[in-house]
Design a protein around this motif. Structure first.
Motif, mmCIF file in Angstrom:
data_model
loop_
_atom_site.group_PDB
_atom_site.id
_atom_site.type_symbol
_atom_site.label_atom_id
_atom_site.label_comp_id
_atom_site.label_asym_id
_atom_site.label_seq_id
_atom_site.Cartn_x
_atom_site.Cartn_y
_atom_site.Cartn_z
ATOM 1 N N TYR A 76 0.809 -1.226 0.000
ATOM 2 C CA TYR A 76 0.000 0.000 0.000
ATOM 3 C C TYR A 76 0.840 1.274 0.000
ATOM 4 N N LYS A 77 2.113 1.170 0.349
ATOM 5 C CA LYS A 77 3.102 2.260 0.325
ATOM 6 C C LYS A 77 2.907 3.311 1.419
ATOM 7 N N VAL A 204 12.049 3.607 5.019
ATOM 8 C CA VAL A 204 10.724 4.072 5.432
ATOM 9 C C VAL A 204 10.838 5.388 6.183
ATOM 10 N N GLY A 205 9.728 6.115 6.230
ATOM 11 C CA GLY A 205 9.592 7.294 7.070
ATOM 12 C C GLY A 205 8.425 7.079 8.016
ATOM 13 N N GLN A 375 -2.372 11.669 17.610
ATOM 14 C CA GLN A 375 -2.071 10.337 18.117
ATOM 15 C C GLN A 375 -2.007 9.288 17.005
ATOM 16 N N ASP A 376 -2.440 9.628 15.790
ATOM 17 C CA ASP A 376 -2.248 8.717 14.672
ATOM 18 C C ASP A 376 -0.775 8.685 14.273
ATOM 19 N N VAL A 377 -0.373 7.594 13.661
ATOM 20 C CA VAL A 377 0.983 7.424 13.148
ATOM 21 C C VAL A 377 0.884 7.073 11.671
ATOM 22 N N ILE A 378 1.691 7.712 10.843
ATOM 23 C CA ILE A 378 1.767 7.286 9.448
ATOM 24 C C ILE A 378 3.160 6.730 9.177
ATOM 25 N N LEU A 379 3.178 5.698 8.339
ATOM 26 C CA LEU A 379 4.407 5.030 7.937
ATOM 27 C C LEU A 379 4.373 4.949 6.418
ATOM 28 N N TRP A 380 5.425 5.378 5.747
ATOM 29 C CA TRP A 380 5.407 5.323 4.287
ATOM 30 C C TRP A 380 6.695 4.705 3.761
ATOM 31 N N TYR A 381 6.574 4.086 2.578
ATOM 32 C CA TYR A 381 7.719 3.476 1.922
ATOM 33 C C TYR A 381 8.452 4.577 1.159
#
Length: 414
Positions: A76-77, A204-205, A375-381
């Protein structure tokens, strides 16, 4: 490793860097409770990436959770972790990020060592005014603008993070301040994270939303003469997929970029620090304002980064156009793997080519502007997406984000 915008710190001054050998190993579990919900983009959107993740507490993720996360991220990236019971701790944010590269052993920040930012009441803070580091986990930095919450780790009361200002970096005409106060905005810099010199770019970031600005949507103006605009949430992180950027190229250009490379400037961010960006934030304008190479921090040819224009997802095999328009210094163009190579060194020609590659995807229908929720976390490729921060009125309040990215164990090879 030299950090392009820093001064040198002594061994005594440097914060402890936790290495992968010291890093946390998640406890084993048979299965994950994670659940994926693909992001539902607007009807007019052509963005084709991103998913929300439920059922995983990132402060206590298991090895099965990580396997679930890793597979989902490569497919999903972009992942958005919802319903986190508590704020993600910096140590665990680092642990999550570092798990994506078990061969990386230094545990270093992707831009190298931080300088000392301030010393107060026996506490030393490292970093830059717009990117201070959190002492308990120095690979985690604070981004955004405005005052930090009270008692925020080791930061003194009233500490403020310096925000971006397109008028300091983009060519004019700039948005008038009165329009910016009413919600006019810009994309600041389209990029993927990396130093562009010596240090391999992160896999990742990761961003934790601690505080988000409160107010109506802002309107991003392209400023390129097309009149294009886009409504987005204040403080959103804008993203596009490198795979879509590749698909949108005409066949002839796509064939060329599949076999071509980019050489990035030594200490690229230092080199471009006196130059100005296009209003869209994707390339540097050619005005002869770059710092001369002999005035940069010491550099050597063997540490210059020359990367392919197209990178491959190791899980899905998908190919992405991954280029950094502002740091580009030289092009090595080929139409076939064994064809004659054309080397482009004239910066104006280099940037014209970068614009030709990058501009097709930078259109509203291809951009996903993620609306951060506290409080959400995003993770991206990081090796498949480009992103840009965006401006918002100061009256909307602070934007406080914890970011972690770690130098990879390898450079992209295509």
């Amino acid at each position: 490793m030299v950090f392009a915008l820093s001064t040198t710190t002594t061994e005594v001054d440097k914060p402890k860097i936790i290495t992968m050998r010291e890093a946390y190993t998640p406890p084993k579990a048979n299965s994950s409770n994670g659940r994926i919900v693909p992001i539902q983009h607007a009807a007019e959107s052509k963005a084709n990436f991103g998913a929300e993740v439920y059922g995983i507490d990132l402060n206590h993720f298991t090895s099965a959770d990580f396997e679930f996360i890793s597979d989902a991220l490569h497919r999903y990236k972009l992942l958005v972790f919802k319903e986190q019971p508590e704020m993600l701790m910096p140590q665990q944010q680092y642990r999550l990020t570092s798990c994506f590269d078990p061969d990386e052993t230094t545990g270093g920040f992707a831009h190298g060592a931080d300088p000392v930012l301030l010393q107060e009441d026996g506490v030393t803070i490292y970093g830059l005014p717009n990117r201070p580091a959190i002492n308990v986990q120095p690979q985690v930095h604070i981004l955004g603008r405005g005052e930090l919450p009270p008692n925020h780790f080791d930061f003194p009361a009233g500490f403020k993070v310096k925000g971006i200002n397109h008028a300091d970096f983009h060519i004019p005409p700039h948005l008038p301040q009165e329009e910016r106060d009413q919600g006019a905005s810009r994309f600041y810099q389209w990029h993927w994270d990396g130093s562009l010199y010596n240090i391999p770019p992160p896999r990742v970031g990761c961003l934790l939303a601690v505080r988000t600005p409160k107010g109506p949507d802002v309107t991003v103006h392209w400023g390129d003469g097309t009149g294009r605009t886009m409504k987005i949430a204040p403080g959103a992180t804008a993203m596009v997929a490198g795979s879509q950027a590749l698909e949108l190229l005409d066949p002839e250009l796509r064939n060329t970029v599949m076999h071509s490379h980019i050489e990035y400037a030594p200490h690229a961010f230092q080199w471009m620090s006196s130059a100005r960006s296009s209003q869209l934030g994707h390339i540097i304008e050619t005005e002869g304002l770059e710092k001369p190479l002999d005035e940069l921090s010491p550099w050597t040819k063997d540490k210059i980064c020359i990367y392919p224009m197209v990178w491959t997802n190791p899980v899905t095999g998908e190919k992405s156009l991954q280029v950094h328009g502002q740091g580009a210094f030289k092009l090595y163009l080929k139409d076939t793997p064994d064809g004659e190579e054309k080397i482009v060194t004239d910066l104006k020609e280099v940037r014209a080519f970068m614009h030709r590659m990058m501009s097709p995807v930078l259109s509203p229908e291809n951009i996903y502007a993620h609306p951060h929720q506290e409080q959400d976390v995003i993770l991206w490729y990081n090796r498949a997406l480009w992103h840009s921060i965006t401006e918002f009125p100061e009256s909307y309040g602070p934007r406080v984000m914890h970011q972690c990215n770690i130098a990879a164990s390898d450079h992209p090879t295509g």
